[in-house]
Design an enzyme around this catalytic site. Structure first.
Site, PDB file in Angstrom:
ATOM      1  N   GLY A 213      64.803  66.392  31.103  1.00 50.40           N
ATOM      2  CA  GLY A 213      63.925  65.226  31.039  1.00 50.40           C
ATOM      3  C   GLY A 213      63.487  64.952  29.609  1.00 50.40           C
ATOM      4  O   GLY A 213      64.249  65.134  28.652  1.00 50.40           O
ATOM      5  N   SER A 214      62.244  64.546  29.435  1.00 52.08           N
ATOM      6  CA  SER A 214      61.766  64.102  28.122  1.00 52.08           C
ATOM      7  C   SER A 214      61.760  65.203  27.075  1.00 52.08           C
ATOM      8  O   SER A 214      61.700  64.917  25.876  1.00 52.08           O
ATOM      9  CB  SER A 214      60.356  63.512  28.262  1.00 52.08           C
ATOM     10  N   ALA A 215      61.825  66.479  27.490  1.00 54.21           N
ATOM     11  CA  ALA A 215      61.911  67.555  26.502  1.00 54.21           C
ATOM     12  C   ALA A 215      63.178  67.427  25.671  1.00 54.21           C
ATOM     13  O   ALA A 215      63.238  67.908  24.528  1.00 54.21           O
ATOM     14  CB  ALA A 215      61.869  68.916  27.198  1.00 54.21           C
TER      15      ALA A 215
ATOM     16  N   LYS B 284      64.186  64.809  24.306  1.00 51.68           N
ATOM     17  CA  LYS B 284      63.991  63.828  23.240  1.00 51.68           C
ATOM     18  C   LYS B 284      63.871  64.483  21.871  1.00 51.68           C
ATOM     19  O   LYS B 284      64.062  63.820  20.844  1.00 51.68           O
ATOM     20  CB  LYS B 284      62.749  62.986  23.538  1.00 51.68           C
TER      21      LYS B 284
END
Length: 588
Positions: A312-314, A316
């Site tokens: 997920g956003s990790a 990014k």
């Protein structure tokens, strides 16, 4: 001239001489026959002796030894697994193994039922089961293995014919369930079956010894006969990088989180930034290493290494590092970030940003903007993003060599769809283990150098000195300037008033990291499991001079958001680990 008949007396003499000649002839033939028979028998016996003593000597020696000798294998003392401070996590203690020679009972005329009646209460085994073992058509049977030494002493005191006791090591785990999935366990023969016990079995197992017993053909041991012994060689002691105290703190924090957020499970990893050493590798729920049969398969898996998830956003952090390293964006560069963005057949949105607004790239990361991250990823392109994912360790083994470790997946760019670039940029469509994510963030924390994680400090030699394992080979991924810029951006995730990781703050220390909330891929079909999410937070502290990296993953927590569930667990673990490692607090 006429012939006169011979006188009668002359005829009698001639007849006697003829009879004696015939008798001598017959006697000669008998002697010849006897001599031939004698020579035949003697030759046969001689040939048989040559066959037994020369031609087939080895075969008959082996047969004699099998009838009169019994060779027993003596199990070696298995090496100890220590934590980094020399505290044992797995060790071997002396135990008793009780065995029987069923033929010896038959030869001695002892009733097996009487022997079973005496042994049953001592061994804790039903008499009828013991009788079945004692009457087997076998020369050797086990009646009990790895029993307390007191039981072995009791059996020896009974002096039962055909019953013997051997010393055999038994594996014990002083900390019970601590690091159970990591340490692993052994079988009844002290062979590693899982975890580090299996991975380092060649070093830990040692070399078996031999005990040669001489016995009568009926099975009775000849007590006065000499016993030839080849002593076993103990296994090698292995020293891990794990810190038992940090491991325990991580497991407590996970157990509390499972109860607090009603999660199915959770994992946590703590890494030393400078060395890459794994200080903790925790999973919950756990299980007691002395009762492995009571644990289900989910609890026994070292999920931080064997299970993958979409970060997920990790993820990014990789997109940001790649874009900065390629000079495509600056942290303070202002971007126009609408509330949604259509790419191919899909529309991506930021629920927390209802209107179009201007954000710096640092704010895009701090506030976990999908749209802002995708717009930067479009400048990067599929090939470069895929290259950086692999450079950060996605899709490759970490190097720890743990049994069942999974590499995760990074689809090759030629197989990407029109929506793959935006999807992968924000952490979907790729998968990684929690240890891989820890190592990726450690690359940023260490100034852009990738330091492969390690689990073993070394082995102990006979003199008790540590034979250190080879240092891992470092590899530069991004420049120190890029790593510093990304670290500052990740600090904003915790300190920005709109940052998604504010609950990850660590009292007394500055912290940096990234939240990640992602749906769980289905195990039975394409797509995702309905309503099932994984929440994670990966970060480091102190933010200005990183010492430790901690990664936390919760499986199906309620609520699903990582900033509410995983971030506080990160804070709790770091609040213990940093002072424990004597890391100075951050300046006020």
């Amino acid at each position: 001239m006429s012939h006169r008949p011979r006188p009668r007396r002359v005829r009698r003499v001639w007849s006697a001489e003829r009879s004696r000649g015939l008798a001598r002839a017959r006697s000669g033939r008998r002697l010849t026959g006897l001599l031939a028979a004698y020579l035949l028998v003697t030759g046969s016996l001689g040939w048989r002796l040559v066959t037994v003593q020369v031609v087939s000597a080895a075969q008959y020696r082996g047969l004699a030894q099998r009838q009169t000798h019994r060779e027993l294998e003596l199990a070696p003392q298995r090496g100890t697994l220590y934590d980094r401070e020399g505290e044992p996590l797995a060790l071997s203690l002396s135990a008793a193994t009780v065995y029987a020679h069923p033929p010896a009972l038959r030869v001695s005329g002892v009733d097996p039922h009487q022997v079973a009646a005496q042994l049953g209460p001592v061994l804790g085994v039903a008499s009828d089961r013991l009788v079945a073992e004692l009457t087997k058509d076998a020369s050797f049977v086990y009646l009990g293995r790895q029993l307390p030494r007191q039981i072995g002493e009791h059996v020896e005191a009974l002096r039962l014919p055909g019953i013997g006791v051997l010393e055999e090591p038994v594996r014990r785990y002083p900390t019970g369930s601590l690091a159970a999935q990591l340490v692993g366990f052994v079988g009844v023969d002290n062979v590693g079956l899982s975890g580090l016990e299996a991975q380092y079995d060649p070093q830990l197992s040692g070399t078996p010894g031999r005990l040669l017993l001489e016995q009568a053909p009926g099975g009775l041991t000849i007590t006065g006969a000499p016993r030839q012994i080849r002593p076993p060689v103990p296994g090698t002691d292995v020293v891990l990088t794990i810190d038992r105290e940090i491991q325990a703190a991580a497991e407590r924090a996970l157990a509390d989180a499972l109860e607090r957020y009603r999660a199915k499970g959770g994992s946590a990893v703590v890494l030393d930034v400078a060395s890459g050493e794994i200080l903790a590798l925790a999973n919950a729920p756990g299980f007691d290493l002395h009762r492995t049969g009571e644990a289900d398969e989910y609890a026994r898996r070292n999920r931080a290494l064997t299970d993958v998830y979409e970060p997920g956003s990790a993820n990014k952090v990789v997109t940001a590092a790649a874009a900065l390293e390629e000079g495509l964006v600056r942290p303070d560069q202002v971007l126009s970030v609408p509330d949604s963005l259509a790419v191919g057949s899909k529309r991506f949105s930021d629920p927390h940003a209802p209107d179009t607004e201007a954000m710096t790239f640092a704010e895009v990361i701090a506030r976990s903007s999908n749209v802002g991250t995708i717009k930067v990823a479009q400048r990067l392109g599929p090939q470069r993003l895929a290259d950086y994912l692999r450079a950060f360790g996605y899709g490759e083994p970490t190097g720890v060599g743990f049994p069942g470790e999974t590499t995760g997946t990074v689809p090759p760019p030629q197989q990407w769809w029109d929506t793959s670039l935006p999807t992968i940029a924000i952490g979907h469509g790729v998968s990684a283990t929690l240890l891989q994510m820890s190592a990726a963030f450690a690359t940023i924390a260490s100034g852009g150098e990738r330091v492969p994680p390690t689990l073993v400090r070394g082995t102990l030699g006979p003199d008790g000195r540590l034979d250190a394992a080879p240092a891992p080979e470092r590899r530069r991924v991004v420049s120190p300037q890029t790593a510093r810029a990304v670290a500052d951006m990740l600090a904003g995730v915790v300190t920005d008033e709109l940052g998604t990781g504010r609950l990850a703050a660590v009292p007394g220390y500055t912290a940096a990291g990234k939240t990640g909330t992602a749906r769980k891929p289905s195990q039975s079909r394409r797509g995702y499991e309905a309503g099932a999410y994984v929440a994670s937070f990966v970060g480091f502290a102190p933010a200005d001079n990183p010492a430790l990296v901690t990664a936390v993953m919760l499986d199906e927590p309620e609520p699903i958001y990582a900033g509410i569930t995983a971030a506080p667990v990160f804070s709790e673990i770091m609040a213990f680990a940093l002072p424990h490692r004597r890391v100075p607090p951050s300046p006020t």
